[in-house]
Motif scaffolding. Structure first.
Motif, PDB file in Angstrom:
ATOM      1  N   GLN A   1      67.673  38.219  42.433  1.00 35.60           N
ATOM      2  CA  GLN A   1      69.051  38.629  42.217  1.00 35.60           C
ATOM      3  C   GLN A   1      69.801  37.737  41.235  1.00 35.60           C
ATOM      4  OE1 GLN A   1      70.761  38.743  46.136  1.00 35.60           O
ATOM      5  NE2 GLN A   1      69.690  40.634  46.719  1.00 35.60           N
ATOM      6  N   SER A   2      69.172  36.660  40.745  1.00 31.87           N
ATOM      7  CA  SER A   2      69.838  35.790  39.778  1.00 31.87           C
ATOM      8  C   SER A   2      69.984  36.497  38.435  1.00 31.87           C
ATOM      9  CB  SER A   2      69.043  34.496  39.617  1.00 31.87           C
ATOM     10  OG  SER A   2      67.757  34.760  39.088  1.00 31.87           O
ATOM     11  N   ARG A   3      70.977  36.099  37.673  1.00 33.96           N
ATOM     12  CA  ARG A   3      71.270  36.759  36.396  1.00 33.96           C
ATOM     13  C   ARG A   3      70.160  36.530  35.370  1.00 33.96           C
ATOM     14  NH1 ARG A   3      77.754  35.526  35.422  1.00 33.96           N
ATOM     15  NH2 ARG A   3      78.489  36.647  37.300  1.00 33.96           N
ATOM     16  N   VAL A   4      69.586  35.324  35.364  1.00 34.43           N
ATOM     17  CA  VAL A   4      68.547  35.014  34.381  1.00 34.43           C
ATOM     18  C   VAL A   4      67.325  35.903  34.595  1.00 34.43           C
ATOM     19  CG1 VAL A   4      67.021  33.219  33.495  1.00 34.43           C
ATOM     20  CG2 VAL A   4      69.363  32.647  34.161  1.00 34.43           C
ATOM     21  N   VAL A   5      66.892  36.011  35.844  1.00 34.40           N
ATOM     22  CA  VAL A   5      65.711  36.829  36.142  1.00 34.40           C
ATOM     23  C   VAL A   5      65.990  38.303  35.861  1.00 34.40           C
ATOM     24  CG1 VAL A   5      64.131  37.562  37.960  1.00 34.40           C
ATOM     25  CG2 VAL A   5      64.847  35.178  37.813  1.00 34.40           C
ATOM     26  N   GLN A   6      67.170  38.766  36.215  1.00 34.57           N
ATOM     27  CA  GLN A   6      67.508  40.164  35.931  1.00 34.57           C
ATOM     28  C   GLN A   6      67.581  40.437  34.436  1.00 34.57           C
ATOM     29  OE1 GLN A   6      71.083  41.130  38.059  1.00 34.57           O
ATOM     30  NE2 GLN A   6      70.052  41.231  40.044  1.00 34.57           N
ATOM     31  N   ALA A   7      68.077  39.461  33.662  1.00 32.81           N
ATOM     32  CA  ALA A   7      68.127  39.640  32.204  1.00 32.81           C
ATOM     33  C   ALA A   7      66.733  39.693  31.597  1.00 32.81           C
ATOM     34  CB  ALA A   7      68.932  38.511  31.573  1.00 32.81           C
ATOM     35  N   VAL A   8      65.803  38.872  32.149  1.00 26.08           N
ATOM     36  CA  VAL A   8      64.443  38.876  31.629  1.00 26.08           C
ATOM     37  C   VAL A   8      63.706  40.148  32.025  1.00 26.08           C
ATOM     38  CG1 VAL A   8      62.211  37.690  31.743  1.00 26.08           C
ATOM     39  CG2 VAL A   8      64.323  36.367  31.539  1.00 26.08           C
ATOM     40  N   THR A   9      63.806  40.523  33.309  1.00 27.53           N
ATOM     41  CA  THR A   9      63.088  41.722  33.766  1.00 27.53           C
ATOM     42  C   THR A   9      63.630  43.005  33.139  1.00 27.53           C
ATOM     43  OG1 THR A   9      64.583  41.790  35.690  1.00 27.53           O
ATOM     44  CG2 THR A   9      62.450  40.693  35.976  1.00 27.53           C
TER      45      THR A   9
ATOM     46  N   PHE B   1      61.607  44.424  30.117  1.00 23.35           N
ATOM     47  CA  PHE B   1      60.248  44.916  30.309  1.00 23.35           C
ATOM     48  C   PHE B   1      60.284  46.278  30.991  1.00 23.35           C
ATOM     49  CE2 PHE B   1      59.819  40.361  29.958  1.00 23.35           C
ATOM     50  CZ  PHE B   1      58.670  40.187  29.213  1.00 23.35           C
ATOM     51  N   GLN B   2      59.279  47.079  30.669  1.00 22.26           N
ATOM     52  CA  GLN B   2      59.107  48.379  31.316  1.00 22.26           C
ATOM     53  C   GLN B   2      57.620  48.682  31.437  1.00 22.26           C
ATOM     54  OE1 GLN B   2      60.860  51.431  28.889  1.00 22.26           O
ATOM     55  NE2 GLN B   2      59.414  51.175  27.195  1.00 22.26           N
ATOM     56  N   THR B   3      57.279  49.515  32.404  1.00 24.20           N
ATOM     57  CA  THR B   3      55.876  49.838  32.666  1.00 24.20           C
ATOM     58  C   THR B   3      55.469  51.083  31.877  1.00 24.20           C
ATOM     59  OG1 THR B   3      56.090  48.933  34.893  1.00 24.20           O
ATOM     60  CG2 THR B   3      54.194  50.352  34.464  1.00 24.20           C
ATOM     61  N   PRO B   4      54.490  50.965  30.997  1.00 28.00           N
ATOM     62  CA  PRO B   4      54.055  52.142  30.224  1.00 28.00           C
ATOM     63  C   PRO B   4      53.077  53.007  31.018  1.00 28.00           C
ATOM     64  CG  PRO B   4      52.837  50.227  29.522  1.00 28.00           C
ATOM     65  CD  PRO B   4      53.793  49.747  30.585  1.00 28.00           C
ATOM     66  N   ALA B   5      52.459  53.955  30.325  1.00 28.90           N
ATOM     67  CA  ALA B   5      51.471  54.817  30.967  1.00 28.90           C
ATOM     68  C   ALA B   5      50.211  54.037  31.305  1.00 28.90           C
ATOM     69  CB  ALA B   5      51.139  55.995  30.055  1.00 28.90           C
ATOM     70  N   THR B   6      49.509  54.508  32.297  1.00 34.18           N
ATOM     71  CA  THR B   6      48.288  53.818  32.740  1.00 34.18           C
ATOM     72  C   THR B   6      47.224  53.779  31.641  1.00 34.18           C
ATOM     73  OG1 THR B   6      48.739  54.605  34.986  1.00 34.18           O
ATOM     74  CG2 THR B   6      46.531  53.779  34.543  1.00 34.18           C
TER      75      THR B   6
ATOM     76  N   SER C   1      53.173  40.890  26.470  1.00 36.92           N
ATOM     77  CA  SER C   1      54.197  41.238  25.491  1.00 36.92           C
ATOM     78  C   SER C   1      53.907  42.584  24.822  1.00 36.92           C
ATOM     79  CB  SER C   1      54.282  40.143  24.405  1.00 36.92           C
ATOM     80  OG  SER C   1      54.591  38.896  24.981  1.00 36.92           O
ATOM     81  N   SER C   2      52.678  42.806  24.446  1.00 38.33           N
ATOM     82  CA  SER C   2      52.345  44.051  23.747  1.00 38.33           C
ATOM     83  C   SER C   2      52.308  45.254  24.682  1.00 38.33           C
ATOM     84  CB  SER C   2      50.991  43.912  23.045  1.00 38.33           C
ATOM     85  OG  SER C   2      49.967  43.634  24.010  1.00 38.33           O
ATOM     86  N   THR C   3      52.188  45.016  25.990  1.00 38.98           N
ATOM     87  CA  THR C   3      52.067  46.135  26.942  1.00 38.98           C
ATOM     88  C   THR C   3      53.397  46.451  27.614  1.00 38.98           C
ATOM     89  OG1 THR C   3      49.796  45.447  27.386  1.00 38.98           O
ATOM     90  CG2 THR C   3      50.790  46.996  28.934  1.00 38.98           C
ATOM     91  N   TYR C   4      54.167  45.463  28.022  1.00 38.78           N
ATOM     92  CA  TYR C   4      55.336  45.706  28.857  1.00 38.78           C
ATOM     93  C   TYR C   4      56.665  45.415  28.179  1.00 38.78           C
ATOM     94  CZ  TYR C   4      51.953  45.862  32.663  1.00 38.78           C
ATOM     95  OH  TYR C   4      50.886  46.203  33.458  1.00 38.78           O
ATOM     96  N   LEU C   5      56.683  44.743  27.028  1.00 29.74           N
ATOM     97  CA  LEU C   5      57.949  44.395  26.388  1.00 29.74           C
ATOM     98  C   LEU C   5      58.654  45.650  25.910  1.00 29.74           C
ATOM     99  CD1 LEU C   5      59.585  41.849  25.726  1.00 29.74           C
ATOM    100  CD2 LEU C   5      58.521  41.856  23.458  1.00 29.74           C
TER     101      LEU C   5
END
Length: 285
Positions: free
Chosen positions: A163-171, A174-179, A280-284
């Motif tokens: 719930q911290s701001r730093v972790v929320q800003a980092v997460t 990122f997003q999860t792409p297709a399998t 980085s190349s998969t989830y950024l």
């Protein structure tokens, strides 16, 4: 009332009966002549005894009624003492937190407020008050013990970090792409890692690192479809990954005996860099 004794005389007979109100009562009945009409005399005696039996039954019924009235009066006094107050509905709940209707993370002020509210509402019913006070005392003692012997709540700490701001800003970056895309990038970087370990050179894994940088540019562009973002994300991810891998190998990770040779340091740094480039190349985003 019961028959106590029978006293006979030539002219009259006295039948002694015990009466609960008057004690021992003597009732006289005509004596029984031996020679004249014995059946009539016995009939009168039987009638007198029947009357006495009926009187005894009536007296017993009255006594039973009086006892019942006395018991009803005593129960009525007990009910009047409670004043008709409402009973606490959670009086038999064993968990003290559920009994007071509060959570386990409640503060001492919230615990005290819940206790005062329930006491004011069910104060006229003594068993309810005892149950509320017992739950309150148990919670207070448990809080005191936890303060005296603190323990680390891992779930709570993880929740606070998330719930911290730093972790929320980092997460949020990122997003999860297709399998299918995840499998493709994983195979590419695993192959690079295997080649780096199996075929180390005297100059270090320079070729494999260069291929990993090109693969990073390709995968980021394939997912984001933007040349500028591909260049910025790819170059930034490569520099950050190499610097972080070098720092970990120098300060954190001890030497691994399996990997020996003059370039083992560069090999391990390259492996750490591959992992970060894959992320980085998969989830950024």
């Amino acid at each position: 009332m019961s028959v106590s004794g029978l006293i006979a005389s030539p002219s009259r007979c006295c039948l002694r009966l015990s009466d609960c109100n008057q004690g021992l009562v003597c009732r006289q009945v005509p004596s029984i002549p031996i020679a004249s009409k014995p059946k009539a005399k016995f009939g009168k005696l039987h009638l007198e005894r029947s009357r006495l039996t009926v009187s005894f039954r009536r007296w017993k019924m009255q006594k039973t009624h009086l006892i019942k009235c006395a018991m009803d009066a005593s129960y009525g006094d007990m009910a009047s003492e409670s004043g008709g107050a409402a009973m606490f509905p959670r009086i038999n709940v064993r968990d003290p937190y559920k009994r007071l209707g509060i959570s386990r993370e409640a503060s001492e002020d919230e615990i005290q407020a819940a206790r005062n509210f329930l006491i004011s509402k069910y104060g006229g019913h003594k068993p309810s008050v005892d149950a509320i006070e017992a739950a309150h005392d148990k919670i207070i003692m448990q809080k005191f013990y936890e303060r005296k012997n603190p323990k680390i709540d891992i779930k709570k700490k993880v929740r606070e970090v998330k719930q911290s701001r730093v972790v929320q800003a980092v997460t949020s970056r990122f997003q999860t792409p297709a399998t299918k895309f995840i499998v493709k990038t994983s195979i590419a970087f695993i192959v690079l890692g295997v080649l780096t370990v199996l075929f180390p050179t005297e100059e270090g894994p320079t070729l494999q690192v260069a291929i990993s940088l090109i693969a990073t540019f390709y995968f980021i562009h394939d997912r984001l479809k933007s040349k500028i973002r591909t260049l910025l994300y790819g170059a930034g991810a490569f520099i950050f990954s190499w610097l972080l891998g070098t720092f970990l190998m120098v300060s954190v990770i001890p030497p691994i005996p399996i990997l020996k040779g003059p370039r083992s340091f560069e090999v391990l740094t390259s492996l750490i860099t591959y992992v970060l480039l894959w992320v980085s190349s998969t989830y950024l985003k």
